[in-house]
Design an enzyme around this catalytic site. Structure first.
Site, PDB file in Angstrom:
ATOM      1  N   SER A  55      18.871  25.668  92.171  1.00  0.00           N
ATOM      2  CA  SER A  55      20.100  24.883  92.013  1.00  0.00           C
ATOM      3  C   SER A  55      20.263  23.982  93.226  1.00  0.00           C
ATOM      4  O   SER A  55      19.721  24.261  94.301  1.00  0.00           O
ATOM      5  CB  SER A  55      21.309  25.818  91.895  1.00  0.00           C
ATOM      6  OG  SER A  55      22.503  25.065  91.997  1.00  0.00           O
ATOM      7  N   HIS A  56      21.016  22.892  93.062  1.00  0.00           N
ATOM      8  CA  HIS A  56      21.319  22.019  94.197  1.00  0.00           C
ATOM      9  C   HIS A  56      22.142  22.744  95.263  1.00  0.00           C
ATOM     10  O   HIS A  56      22.140  22.347  96.417  1.00  0.00           O
ATOM     11  CB  HIS A  56      22.072  20.772  93.726  1.00  0.00           C
ATOM     12  CG  HIS A  56      21.167  19.701  93.194  1.00  0.00           C
ATOM     13  ND1 HIS A  56      20.327  19.893  92.132  1.00  0.00           N
ATOM     14  CD2 HIS A  56      20.938  18.432  93.629  1.00  0.00           C
ATOM     15  CE1 HIS A  56      19.641  18.785  91.907  1.00  0.00           C
ATOM     16  NE2 HIS A  56      19.986  17.885  92.807  1.00  0.00           N
ATOM     17  N   SER A  57      22.852  23.800  94.852  1.00  0.00           N
ATOM     18  CA  SER A  57      23.683  24.550  95.805  1.00  0.00           C
ATOM     19  C   SER A  57      23.079  25.927  96.031  1.00  0.00           C
ATOM     20  O   SER A  57      22.771  26.639  95.072  1.00  0.00           O
ATOM     21  CB  SER A  57      25.095  24.689  95.226  1.00  0.00           C
ATOM     22  OG  SER A  57      25.719  25.846  95.750  1.00  0.00           O
TER      23      SER A  57
ATOM     24  N   ASP B 216      18.601  23.479  87.620  1.00  0.00           N
ATOM     25  CA  ASP B 216      19.839  22.797  87.192  1.00  0.00           C
ATOM     26  C   ASP B 216      19.570  21.324  86.835  1.00  0.00           C
ATOM     27  O   ASP B 216      19.153  21.051  85.722  1.00  0.00           O
ATOM     28  CB  ASP B 216      21.035  23.036  88.126  1.00  0.00           C
ATOM     29  CG  ASP B 216      20.887  22.551  89.557  1.00  0.00           C
ATOM     30  OD1 ASP B 216      19.842  21.973  89.894  1.00  0.00           O
ATOM     31  OD2 ASP B 216      21.840  22.720  90.342  1.00  0.00           O
TER      32      ASP B 216
END
Lengths: 129, 238
Positions: free
Chosen positions: A8-10, A66
């Protein structure tokens, strides 16, 4: 056992998704690879590569992603990873796909194909009605 | 060029690109803040500076140096630019492994780089991406050497002119890839940051090539080296 990697980007999102999936699928090997590797929002091929090598025990690895660059960095990580196993990106929503994939992966008869298939079943889920 | 000159040229090129990206950091960030996530300038400046530092003073063969530049970009550039710039450089570096840097291998490198960008990113000409600058540049470079038999530096100058037109082409079209595509029609009227940084890289490669090889560089990408038949000429003698 088939390993799972959640990209995920986070980093918090990746860790959270792994927590939710692990609660449903005790015994599954699932590793988060979130963030740009330097504390920011983004994705990082070397970070994903590390996660692949961590969960890989020779049976194969399935990756959940994602958005956008997550796919490109996951593809690049697969090329760079030092493994003989099959490593495949599932085309599935990241949370529901991780959960489904982890449940399947905790089954000792699971294969890369069966985990990808279960993860991709999540594309059809409707949440209301 | 001797092995030593090739190494010197590659190291000069990466230094020049790193310096250019630092100089253009706020320019690229301004372009990216209009249609993206405003990190292109900072990402490329950080990545190319790290890449230049990683190979500084290297005694390796040029393909190893170029590969290391790609690998460093992958680990230091965030977002899609890491795989697109770094991954493509890493993969294309194989074209230099046997004969080093020659006119032929430079064409092979350019084609391999373009192919990897197309495969990885899924963009095509007209998607408002780096592909709009890169495709005409690579085609012009190859044609100028293989068909027109121009010196590589002249071919590269034509390729830069082609890339400039590609960058201008990104302005009036709608984005189909990346963050800018989420803006839909609002992306029209903005210059693509990836096409722009691709042009900057090529300009620095040209400036480097001018120091190491000889040939005319004041050229136009649209001017054929052998003029085509004049469409108004009916072939008659009168």
């Amino acid at each position: 056992m088939i390993g799972l990697v959640v990209v995920s980007h986070s980093s918090k999102a990746a860790e959270g998704i792994c927590e939710i999936a692990a609660q449903m699928a005790g015994g599954a090997t699932i590793e988060p690879a979130g963030g740009d590797g330097e504390g920011g929002i983004g994705t990082s091929a070397p970070r994903i590569q590390d996660a692949i090598e961590t969960v890989d025990d020779g049976d194969g690895v399935v990756i959940l992603v994602d958005l956008g660059s997550a796919v490109m960095n996951a593809e690049l990580a697969i090329e760079m990873a030092e493994t003989e196993s099959d490593v495949v990106i599932a085309d599935a929503p990241v949370l529901e796909g991780a959960l489904n994939g982890a449940v399947e992966a905790s089954n000792t008869k699971a294969t890369v194909e069966s985990v990808v298939e279960k993860a991709e079943d999540a594309r059809e889920y409707h949440k209301v009605n | 060029m001797s092995d030593e000159e090739q190494r010197e040229a590659v190291l000069m090129a990466i230094d020049r690109v790193a310096t250019r990206m630092q100089d253009e950091k706020s320019h690229l960030t301004d372009l990216d803040s209009a249609i993206g996530d405003a990190d292109h300038g900072a990402n490329l400046a950080r990545g190319f500076t790290a890449a230049a530092e990683a190979v500084e003073g290297s005694e390796d063969d040029v393909d190893e140096i170029v590969k290391k530049i790609g690998v460093t970009l992958i680990s230091k550039v965030g977002g899609a630019s890491g795989p697109l710039y770094g991954g493509s450089i890493m993969s294309a570096s194989q074209t230099l492994s046997e004969e080093g840097l020659t006119a032929e291998t430079s064409i092979a490198f350019a084609e391999a780089y373009l192919e990897k960008v197309l495969d990885r990113g899924g963009a095509r000409v007209g998607s408002k991406t780096m592909v709009d600058a890169l495709t005409p540049a690579v085609h012009t470079y190859k044609k100028s050497i293989e068909v027109d038999e121009l010196p590589p530096v002249t071919a590269l100058a034509k390729a830069v002119a082609a890339a400039e037109r590609g960058v201008a082409f990104t302005v009036p079209i709608r984005a189909e890839k990346g963050r800018a595509s989420f803006l839909g029609w609002r992306s029209v009227g903005h210059q693509d940051p990836g096409a722009t940084s691709t042009l900057f890289i090529m300009q620095e490669l040209l400036a480097t090539a001018e120091k190491f090889t000889e040939g005319e560089t004041d050229v136009d990408a649209l001017a054929p080296s052998e003029p085509d038949v004049d469409p108004d000429d009916d072939g008659g003698d009168e």
